[in-house]
Every structure is written in C-alpha cells, then in structure tokens.
Design a protein around this motif. Structure first.
Motif, PDB file in Angstrom:
ATOM      1  N   GLY A   1       0.389  -0.890   0.414  1.00  0.00           N
ATOM      2  CA  GLY A   1      -0.323  -0.008  -0.067  1.00  0.00           C
ATOM      3  C   GLY A   1       0.679   1.042   0.531  1.00  0.00           C
ATOM      4  N   TYR A   2       2.083   1.386  -0.255  1.00  0.00           N
ATOM      5  CA  TYR A   2       2.816   1.629   0.044  1.00  0.00           C
ATOM      6  C   TYR A   2       4.137   2.317  -1.079  1.00  0.00           C
ATOM      7  CZ  TYR A   2       6.806   5.297   1.996  1.00  0.00           C
ATOM      8  OH  TYR A   2       6.780   6.946   1.857  1.00  0.00           O
ATOM      9  N   ASN A  43      -6.643  11.092   0.492  1.00  0.00           N
ATOM     10  CA  ASN A  43      -5.553  10.963   1.788  1.00  0.00           C
ATOM     11  C   ASN A  43      -5.943   9.181   2.180  1.00  0.00           C
ATOM     12  OD1 ASN A  43      -4.873  13.141   3.545  1.00  0.00           O
ATOM     13  ND2 ASN A  43      -6.843  14.148   2.365  1.00  0.00           N
ATOM     14  N   HIS A  60      -5.502   6.789   0.212  1.00  0.00           N
ATOM     15  CA  HIS A  60      -4.178   6.246  -0.492  1.00  0.00           C
ATOM     16  C   HIS A  60      -3.040   7.112   0.161  1.00  0.00           C
ATOM     17  CE1 HIS A  60      -4.679   4.562  -4.496  1.00  0.00           C
ATOM     18  NE2 HIS A  60      -5.480   5.223  -4.315  1.00  0.00           N
ATOM     19  N   LYS A  61      -2.804   7.459   0.753  1.00  0.00           N
ATOM     20  CA  LYS A  61      -1.820   8.224   1.864  1.00  0.00           C
ATOM     21  C   LYS A  61      -1.692   6.921   3.032  1.00  0.00           C
ATOM     22  CE  LYS A  61      -0.235  12.647   3.473  1.00  0.00           C
ATOM     23  NZ  LYS A  61      -0.491  13.628   3.270  1.00  0.00           N
ATOM     24  N   LEU A  62      -2.576   6.076   3.657  1.00  0.00           N
ATOM     25  CA  LEU A  62      -2.199   5.789   4.405  1.00  0.00           C
ATOM     26  C   LEU A  62      -1.899   4.162   3.891  1.00  0.00           C
ATOM     27  CD1 LEU A  62      -5.758   5.854   5.683  1.00  0.00           C
ATOM     28  CD2 LEU A  62      -3.854   6.742   6.605  1.00  0.00           C
ATOM     29  N   VAL A  63      -0.043   3.813   5.296  1.00  0.00           N
ATOM     30  CA  VAL A  63       0.169   3.112   4.297  1.00  0.00           C
ATOM     31  C   VAL A  63      -0.384   1.531   4.479  1.00  0.00           C
ATOM     32  CG1 VAL A  63       2.085   0.656   4.897  1.00  0.00           C
ATOM     33  CG2 VAL A  63       2.714   3.985   5.229  1.00  0.00           C
TER      34      VAL A  63
END
Lengths: 564, 180
Positions: free
Chosen positions: A181-182, B67, B69-72
C-alpha cells in the motif's frame, strides 16, 4: 543466531545508518537501554525532557537528511514526545521514534505508566507500529526508516512492550520490504511535465515559489538551473529558506503574513506560479479564494493529497521535485523577462521591507542583522516561534542549504533549544546560532544541561523583550493594546542561569555592544548564551492579518522608517 | 455535478489490528462525512475490502480518495460513484403488525421482493436487500405501520463488467482464507 529484542533494535538502527539517539530511559524501555553498552557506535544523548529528545531528533534530521531517532519510555515518557512528533509531521521531517510499552500481557489493563501511544500518535505520525513479537522488530524498524524518509518524509513511531525487548528469538536480517500500500511516485507524468514547460515558455511574468520539498529532495541545482535558464524570480516559503542562495540576483524573498512585501506583490502580479514542494499554507495564501487570481499555477509535489487541497492548480505534477525539475528543465527554453524583472526591482524599491529604522534603541532586528554579518551567512540558524522567528527569517541572509531550522507548520515554541542541540550534534564543526525568544526559551531550557554535558558549542541569542512578543503584537493591533497575560515580568536572570549550567553568559543592553558580544560568543570554545535586552514593543512588519489578502497588508509606519 | 452528493468509494486494505481506527481517524480529522461504511474479508487472504458512502462535493471526494491512498495499509482505492456499479445493502426492519395489517404488510414485502424472517404476536422482521433508495422506500412505507427497529449493513458496491481490482481470479478464496 539467538538475540534479544533489545539487541535486534540496536542492530536494526545501526543497519539503517543511525548512530545518534536522543532519549531518556524509564521502566518499560529499560531493557533496551541495558543493551546500549554492547553497541558503542550507537551514541546516546541523554536529554532532560522527552520533548527535547523529539525536537533534537528533528534538528538532527533537518541537517543530515537522515531520520532523527529518539527513545522514550511508556506513558508520560511517550506523551512528552508528542509535541515534537506533531511538529515533525507538519514540517515533513523524518523521525523514527522507539517507545517502550508496558509488558504485552498487561496492555489494556491500565497498568502503571501505560498509555496507548500508537493510538495517541495515530493522526500525527506518517505511520506507527505496535510490535508484539521480537521476531517482527527487524522488519518493523526497516519499514519505519523507509516510510519515514521516502516520499514525503514524516515521523514513524515503533512501540515495543518491555517483555518483547527481553524476548529471545532466532535473528535474521530482514528481507525485501513488503509494503503493497506504499509506493511514492517520484518520476512525474511526462505529459504533465511537457505541459508545465509549455506554460513556462509562454509566461511573461513567472515566479517560482520554492518550499521545503526543494530541500528535502536536494533539488538546489535543478532549481537554480530553471531560474537562471528562464530568468525567473525565486521566492521561497518560510521552510524553503536556504534552498536558494540569498545573494543571488533572482532571489526575491519570502511571502505571506510576515514575508517581504515585494514577494507577496510579485506573487499577486505574476501570470504563472511555479510551486515546488510547498503546500499553499494559509500563512502564504491568507484568503485562498482571493489568492493570486491573475496566475496559472504549476504545482509539483510528491504528496498527491497536497495537490488541489488549498488552491486549485492548472498543471499538477506528482513527483520528486529534483527528478521532475531535471526532466522539465530540458523542455524549458531560454528567456530573459526583462520588463518583469524590472517590475520586481520596482516592487523591491517601493516596498523595502528589510530596512531597519535608525534609532539609538536596541532593536531585535538589528541583532539578527549583526549575527548575519558577523557569521557571513555561514551559520546554521535555529529559531523558536514568534517575532524573533520572523526577524531571523527576514534579516539573516542565508547562503547554504539546510541552514535555517524553524518550526513552521505547527509553530512549536521551544524548538530553538533542543533543535539547535540536534543541529550541533549533526554537524559538530558548524556554527549553530539559536535565535530565541525569552518565552519559548523557557519552555525547553532544561536542555542547557544536555548541551553543557555534551560540550556542544551552541550560541544562544535570546531576543529578550519580556513579552510573548507576537501575541503582544496581535493584542496591540487587534485588541486595542490590551496586554492580557503576555508580559513576562518574572523572567530569570538568563546570564546567571547560563552560568549555573556552566555555560558562558553575556548580557547586552545597548546597541553598541551587539557586535562585540557576538564576536565574543563566537570566539568562545563552548556554548554561550547572550541575553539581548531588546526594545519591548517592536513590531514585525509587514503584516498581512490572518485570512486577508496582500492588499490588506500593514507595512511599517513611514514615520518610523529611515533607509539604512 | 451537484455541489453535495453521495459518492461510493471502495478500498482494499490490509486486514490488521488498528486499520479501521486509522481510516476512521483520517475521516474524523479531515472533517469528511461517512454516510455508511461496510467492511468484510476480501477474496485474498490478509486483505479486507471496505465500501464507503461519502457525503460531499467532487473536491471533497477527491481529497478523501487521496488521503485514503496515503495510509500505508490501504492498498487500492476506487471511486466508483461515476461508474456503472452494483450497490446493495441489507436491512432488517422490525415492524408493528397485528392481524388487520398483516396481509397489507406482506403485499408490500412482496412488491419489494423482501422476506419476512421472523413473526411474533405483534411484530415481524422484514429482511430486504437492495440499493440504498430501495431500502429507504421500504422503511418509509413500513413506517406507517410503526417501525420499532431498523438495522442496516451499509452499502457494499462493485463495479460491473471487467474493471475489477485483482488481475487473476482466486480459485478458492475461502480455503485460502482459512489457510492464512
């Protein structure tokens, strides 16, 4: 090989290139501390308050570009870190924080010194972990460093229960990271890059607004190349200060609430804003619905969630500033913009925001100007928050990147003491001046002990006006000079205070003593504190009141103004 | 586009402790409104799928997606409100019901292709599946008989056709799930 959790933490930190940790031990994290003697290459600096540890790690990170590391124990140890963590999150500073937690089997039982620190820091970290098994420590710390210092940097907290530090497991080096996800996007979209270059090539009145992202991605050369190639004035944000040499002819100050008037007017008059690694903060835009309506906007940022957040942009590019600029510059054609540059010169003449009134009084601005002259712009300047911060940003002329450390987004008073300490640890040979206010200084002054203990030659300039100066200024302008709770009538004798810590103290009460005192401080081998008793009710100008536009700017009253 | 409307967003997320907290904390902190939220395991072991129905204008929804998406721990986010999508919600409705009203309620339930799943002396429980509007209509209609309790799952949604999130089908998702 069988190793304890505590040993795995130390080895993981060393593998990530960490060699300095700021922190304070306590019950839950004690097993980790007891392993430190086995790892002498991991230097531990014992701060006097955990906030000092997180802010020192911040200062260290900004100077080195590596994540700053801090340790604290559970409960109050961990919560004391919070202000530093929140500051780092706002200013995109990479930190890796390791906190001790109560024994895993007591989590949730309100055990002694138990606090849900992953819960507390959830909205103020880039990511955090609660590691419940020693076999997960190595991977978690590897992930923490990668997440903290890639893409848009930020703080990552790793919370480890006491028993997990003592747990013995078969230790293996962590493999490839698995973070589906990163995946920060660095390269930028080619089509968008060409579109941006076309806009630049067509523009008659372009300005660059360079933010902290330029420093984070070390895009100094690319920024300079773009500016010089197309003769574009360079404005920096507060956190972008020092990313572009301020003796360069294209340097055009910094804008916003207390920025140079000509910078704000240049942004207002431009037909194109090239925003690099910045986030259109409200201190710059004032009223976002009326901000720079005459211009198209190119916004380059590595964080997609910054694009379109505050200001609608015409050409967004998600990517690393350095990488995007290096490709975009190939499409930008040489230009000179003579009439626009002439207009900028006129703005600078009409709005000389940096003139200091001629007076026999000791003005805080003059102290900053003299420090700038005496250090020839080569020092690292660390500030707190308030009037002195604005004066430091206005009147010090920065030449080298990463030499201005300030708490911008969160406005953390007290930053000036521990962050200066971190900056000095990061580069022992550098000259570090902490420009402090008498208010903020007292929030973290306990770190003078750490500074003395570690013989860190930080020079403190307290611009002592006996007030929470910026708050007083707001009271003067917006509340009819009703100075509620802003006068510091019980300040200690800062010179004797310094001496109590074994630090050289100098007091300056007169304008004529300033340069001598600065020179004396610089000549002294160790830390020095200079207490400048400055004019009490000096104001910071220009000033755009909160939420207003450039046309509502208050410039320094002309009667007080004399060109120097 | 209307200035404020409902948008459906789906997200594939890691199935770990604290993920829901992280996501809801982001919504709260940024002031976004969740109209409904449904979470369940996905076809892949270790991954959950969430459906959010969000109130807001297009810009708000864009910021929600960014936002998230930004969460790992969030792997994929899709805004499917503009797409041709199937969206369903299940509701249980406890209605007041006596001998006189029973047949009328049964007719309404039939029209909505709902089911009566429990009957007692003076209430019955209706189970209905459909999109949000359909469920709203049935709840409104039954309101005239007296509704004691409504329990809704929140919307789950999936885009029609071939624009799905995984590249390869999982042959036996439940077995894989148990194996993890």
């Amino acid at each position: 090989m069988i190793k304890k959790g505590s040993q795995i933490v130390c080895e993981s930190l060393l593998r990530e290139g960490c060699n300095v940790v700021f922190g304070i031990p306590g019950g839950a994290i004690l097993p980790l501390y007891q392993a430190l003697p086995e790892y002498p290459e991991l230097r531990h600096i014992l701060t006097r308050h955990e906030q000092g540890a997180s802010l020192a790690a911040d200062g260290y990170a900004r100077v080195t570009g590596k994540p700053g590391v801090a340790f604290a124990t559970s409960g109050p140890g961990a919560t004391n870190l919070v202000t530093g963590i929140a500051s780092a999150q706002m200013d995109s500073v990479p930190l890796v924080i390791v906190t001790g937690q109560v024994n895993s089997w007591t989590i949730g039982s309100d055990a002694f010194q138990e606090t849900d620190i992953t819960g507390i820091t959830l909205p103020i970290t880039k990511h955090n972990f609660l590691v419940m098994d020693a076999s997960e420590i190595a991977t978690s710390i590897k992930e923490a460093f990668y997440i903290a210092n890639s893409g848009r940097p930020g703080p990552v907290l790793v919370d480890i229960p006491r028993d997990v530090f003592m747990q013995e497991v078969e230790y293996e080096e962590p493999g490839e990271l698995n973070l589906p996800g990163y995946s920060p996007n660095f390269s930028g979209h080619s089509g968008q890059i060409r579109k941006a270059a076309n806009l630049i090539n067509k523009s008659e009145k372009p300005v660059i607004v360079a933010g902290h992202g330029v420093i984070i991605s070390k895009a100094y050369d690319e920024l300079k190349a773009l500016a010089e190639k197309a003769q574009i004035p360079v404005i920096t944000t507060l956190l972008g200060i020092s990313c572009f040499p301020e003796d360069h002819v294209l340097w055009t100050g910094w804008p916003g609430m207390h920025g140079m008037a000509y910078s704000s007017f240049a942004i207002e008059e431009a037909d194109l804003i090239i925003a690099l690694g910045m986030r259109f903060d409200d201190r710059i835009t004032g009223n976002p619905s009326k901000f720079a309506l005459n211009s198209k906007k190119i916004h380059i940022d590595v964080d997609p969630s910054e694009i379109g957040k505050n200001i609608a942009v015409d050409v967004p590019i998600v990517g690393d500033v350095k990488e995007v600029l290096s490709r975009m510059n190939n499409h930008v054609v040489d230009a000179t913009h003579p009439s626009w540059l002439k207009r900028i010169d006129v703005l600078k003449e009409d709005h000389p925001s940096l003139d200091i009134p001629e007076t026999s009084k000791l003005l805080a601005r003059q102290v900053v100007r003299d420090i700038s002259d005496e250090t020839k712009g080569d020092a690292t300047i660390v500030t707190g928050v308030g009037q002195h911060q604005m004066w430091a940003a206005q009147h010090y002329r920065f030449k080298k990147p990463c030499t201005f450390l300030t708490s911008g987004g969160s406005g953390t008073m007290g930053y000036e003491v521990p962050a200066a300490m971190g900056a000095q640890v990061a580069d022992p040979e550098s000259t570090v001046w902490s420009i402090a206010g008498d208010g903020g200084f007292q929030m973290t002054l306990c770190e003078l002990a750490t500074i003395a203990e570690n013989k860190l030659p930080v020079k403190f300039a307290i611009l002592n006006n006996g007030f929470l100066g910026m708050v007083r200024q707001w009271q003067e302008i917006f509340f009819d000079s009703s100075y509620v709770s802003t006068a510091y009538t019980g300040n200690p004798d800062f010179v004797r205070l310094a001496e109590a810590y074994g630090i050289k103290g100098i007091r300056v009460t007169d304008k004529t003593q300033v340069k001598t005192a600065i020179a004396e401080a610089m000549d002294h081998d160790g830390p020095v504190l200079v207490d400048f008793i400055v004019e009490q009710e000096e104001n910071v100008y220009p000033m755009i009141p909160s939420g207003m536009t450039v046309f509502d700017m208050i410039e320094e009253p002309v009667s007080e103004k004399v060109t120097t | 586009m209307k200035s404020s409307e409902k948008h459906t967003i789906t997200a594939l997320v890691e199935d770990r402790a604290g993920v829901l907290n992280r996501i809801s904390s982001m919504f709260r902190r940024r002031g976004y409104n969740i109209s409904s939220l449904a979470v369940g395991k996905s076809e892949s072991p270790g991954l959950s799928r969430m459906t959010f129905v969000v109130d807001g204008d297009a810009k708000t929804v864009e910021m929600v997606v960014k936002n998230l998406h930004k969460l790992v721990e969030v792997i994929k986010v899709s805004d499917i409100s503009e797409e041709n999508a199937v969206s369903r919600e299940l509701a249980l409705i406890r209605v007041k019901c006596d001998v006189a009203s029973r047949s009328e309620i049964m007719q309404i339930v039939d029209i909505f292709r709902a089911k009566i799943v429990d009957v007692s002396q003076d209430t019955l429980i209706v189970e209905v599946t459909g999109n949000e509007d359909k469920v709203n209509s049935l709840v409104d209609l039954l309101g005239s008989f007296g509704v004691f309790e409504v329990m809704r799952t929140g919307t789950v949604a999936m885009s029609r056709g071939t624009s799905f999130e995984q590249d390869k089908p999982v042959s036996n998702p439940r077995i894989l799930e148990n194996a993890s």
